[in-house]
Design an enzyme around this catalytic site. Structure first.
Site, PDB file in Angstrom:
ATOM      1  N   LYS A 115       0.828  -1.209   0.000  1.00  0.00           N
ATOM      2  CA  LYS A 115       0.000   0.000   0.000  1.00  0.00           C
ATOM      3  C   LYS A 115       0.861   1.258   0.000  1.00  0.00           C
ATOM      4  CE  LYS A 115      -4.259  -1.878   1.868  1.00  0.00           C
ATOM      5  NZ  LYS A 115      -5.120  -2.003   3.052  1.00  0.00           N
ATOM      6  N   LYS A 197      -6.498 -13.632 -11.082  1.00  0.00           N
ATOM      7  CA  LYS A 197      -7.746 -13.623 -10.335  1.00  0.00           C
ATOM      8  C   LYS A 197      -8.597 -12.406 -10.731  1.00  0.00           C
ATOM      9  CE  LYS A 197      -8.915 -13.142  -5.617  1.00  0.00           C
ATOM     10  NZ  LYS A 197      -8.448 -12.914  -4.269  1.00  0.00           N
ATOM     11  N   LYS A 200     -11.445  -6.498  -8.089  1.00  0.00           N
ATOM     12  CA  LYS A 200     -12.300  -5.327  -8.151  1.00  0.00           C
ATOM     13  C   LYS A 200     -11.524  -4.103  -8.611  1.00  0.00           C
ATOM     14  CE  LYS A 200     -12.246  -5.465  -3.077  1.00  0.00           C
ATOM     15  NZ  LYS A 200     -13.039  -5.469  -1.874  1.00  0.00           N
TER      16      LYS A 200
END
Ligand code: TRP
Length: 333
Positions: A115, A197, A200
Site C-alpha cells: 500500500k 484472479k 475489483k
C-alpha cells in the site's frame, strides 16, 4: 445467539464495487457460515479511510454493501451485522493494543508495504496501524474463528501474536482466534487475463464482472472474454485457462457440475458458449440486484438493521473492553 456455537468474525471494506468473484468467494461464504456459528459481520468503514475516500461515496457504498449482503442472503436476525464506526470500542481497544504492538512488526507487513508503494503521497499512520485495528475487531468479540483469504493471513497471525502477548503479560483475556481457510471453491479469474484472479481493481474493467453490472454489460463482457486456441469446450486450466474459467463460472452460477456444463456445450462454438455463460450470470444477478434496490429504497429498514447490529455488537465489545481496562490498571468508576 445460539449456545454452544463458536464465534466467527469477518468484515469487509465498503470501498470498491464487488465482483462476481467476491460473491462466490466471500458473500456466499457468509451466507453459509451464519447457520453454523455465532457470526459477527462488520462493514469496515474505519479501515476504509486509511486510503482517502470521497465522503458521499463512502456513505453510499456503505448502505449499498449492506443491502447487497442482505439481498444475497445474509440474515441480520441470524447474525450481528453492523457498521464498525457505530461501535466505539473498536477504536478504544485498538489504542490499547497499539501499546502491545511493535513498530517493526507493522513495518514488515506485506500489505502495508504494497500500500505504501501504491499510495506514496499518503502513507498515513492509519495505513500502518491497519492490522492493529483489525486485531481489535477480532479480539473484541472473543472470536474463535476468522475466515480469511491468503491476503489476510498475515494480519490474522499478528492478531494471534498480540492476543498471546497480552494474555501472557496479564492473564487469559482474549480468545486466540484460528484462521478458517475456506476450501477453495471455484476461483473466478479475469475474463481478459484468465491466468489472473478477477479483481475489483483490475486495470481493465472489462475483465471483471461487477455485482452491479446490468444485463447488457454482463453479456457484453462475456462475449468479449478471451478464449483459447482450438475450438473445443473442455475444462483444462493449464492449456485452456479462458475456456476453463468460463466453465467454472457457468457451473457456479447454474449449480451444474463442470462435467455437466462440458457435455452441454460439446460441439458448440465459442460464441454461443460465451453468450450462454453471460446469460446465466445475468439471470442470477437480476433478482439480487432487484432485491438490493428494494432494500436501498427502505432506509428505515436498513437503519433498523444497523441500530440493532450496533447494540448487540457493543454489548459484547464493552464486556471485553472493561476486562482489558481492568487488567491494565485503568481506574474504573
Ligand atoms: N482487512 C479486511 C479486508 O480488507 C477487512 C477486515 C477488517 C477484516 N477487519 C477484519 C477481515 C477482521 C477479517 C477480520 O479484507
Amino acid at each position: 445467539m445460539k449456545d454452544g456455537q463458536k464465534t466467527l468474525y469477518s468484515a469487509v471494506q465498503p470501498t470498491n464495487n464487488l465482483t462476481i468473484g467476491n460473491y462466490i468467494g466471500a458473500i456466499k461464504n457468509w451466507v453459509n457460515l451464519q447457520n453454523d456459528y455465532n457470526c459477527y459481520f462488520a462493514i469496515a468503514n474505519m479501515h476504509a479511510i486509511t486510503v482517502r475516500q470521497n465522503p458521499a461515496e463512502l456513505r453510499n457504498k456503505t448502505l449499498s454493501l449492506l443491502a447487497l449482503y442482505i439481498a444475497c442472503g445474509v440474515n441480520p436476525e441470524k447474525c450481528v451485522l453492523y457498521l464498525q464506526s457505530h461501535v466505539p470500542q473498536h477504536a478504544e481497544l485498538s489504542w490499547v493494543l497499539n501499546t502491545f504492538t511493535y513498530v517493526g512488526e507493522m513495518e514488515r507487513m506485506t500489505q502495508y508495504k504494497d500500500k505504501c508503494a501504491r499510495n506514496a503521497d499518503n502513507i498515513n499512520m492509519g495505513l500502518m496501524d491497519y492490522p492493529v485495528l483489525m486485531a481489535a475487531d477480532i479480539l473484541l468479540y472473543q472470536s474463535d474463528v476468522v475466515p480469511v483469504g491468503l491476503d489476510q493471513r498475515q494480519h490474522l497471525e499478528i492478531t494471534r501474536d498480540i492476543a498471546n502477548r497480552f494474555n501472557n503479560i496479564y492473564s487469559p483475556t482474549f480468545t486466540v482466534p484460528e484462521g478458517l481457510y475456506m476450501k477453495v471453491g471455484a476461483k473466478i479469474n479475469d475474463l481478459l487475463y484468465p491466468d489472473k484472479k478477477m479483481s475489483k481493481s483490475a486495470e481493465n474493467p472489462n475483465g471483471s464482472v461487477f455485482m452491479s453490472d446490468d444485463r447488457d454489460t454482463v453479456i457484453r463482457k462475456f462475449k468479449r472474454a478471451v478464449t483459447d486456441s482450438g475450438s473445443e469446450i473442455i475444462y483444462d486450466p493449464v492449456n485452456k485457462p479462458g475456456v476453463s474459467n468460463l466453465l467454472s463460472v457457468y457451473s457456479v452460477f447454474t449449480g451444474k457440475t463442470v462435467e455437466q456444463a462440458q457435455s452441454e456445450f460439446a460441439g458448440k462454438g465459442y460464441g454461443d458458449f460465451k453468450t450462454a455463460v453471460g446469460e446465466a450470470v445475468a439471470d442470477k444477478l437480476a433478482p439480487l440486484q432487484a432485491e438490493q434496490a428494494k432494500l436501498l429504497a427502505d432506509k428505515d429498514y436498513l437503519n433498523k438493521v444497523l441500530v440493532s447490529g450496533a447494540e448487540r455488537a457493543s454489548k459484547t465489545a464493552l464486556r471485553t473492553l472493561n476486562k482489558v481496562y481492568k487488567k491494565i490498571g485503568f481506574y474504573q468508576i
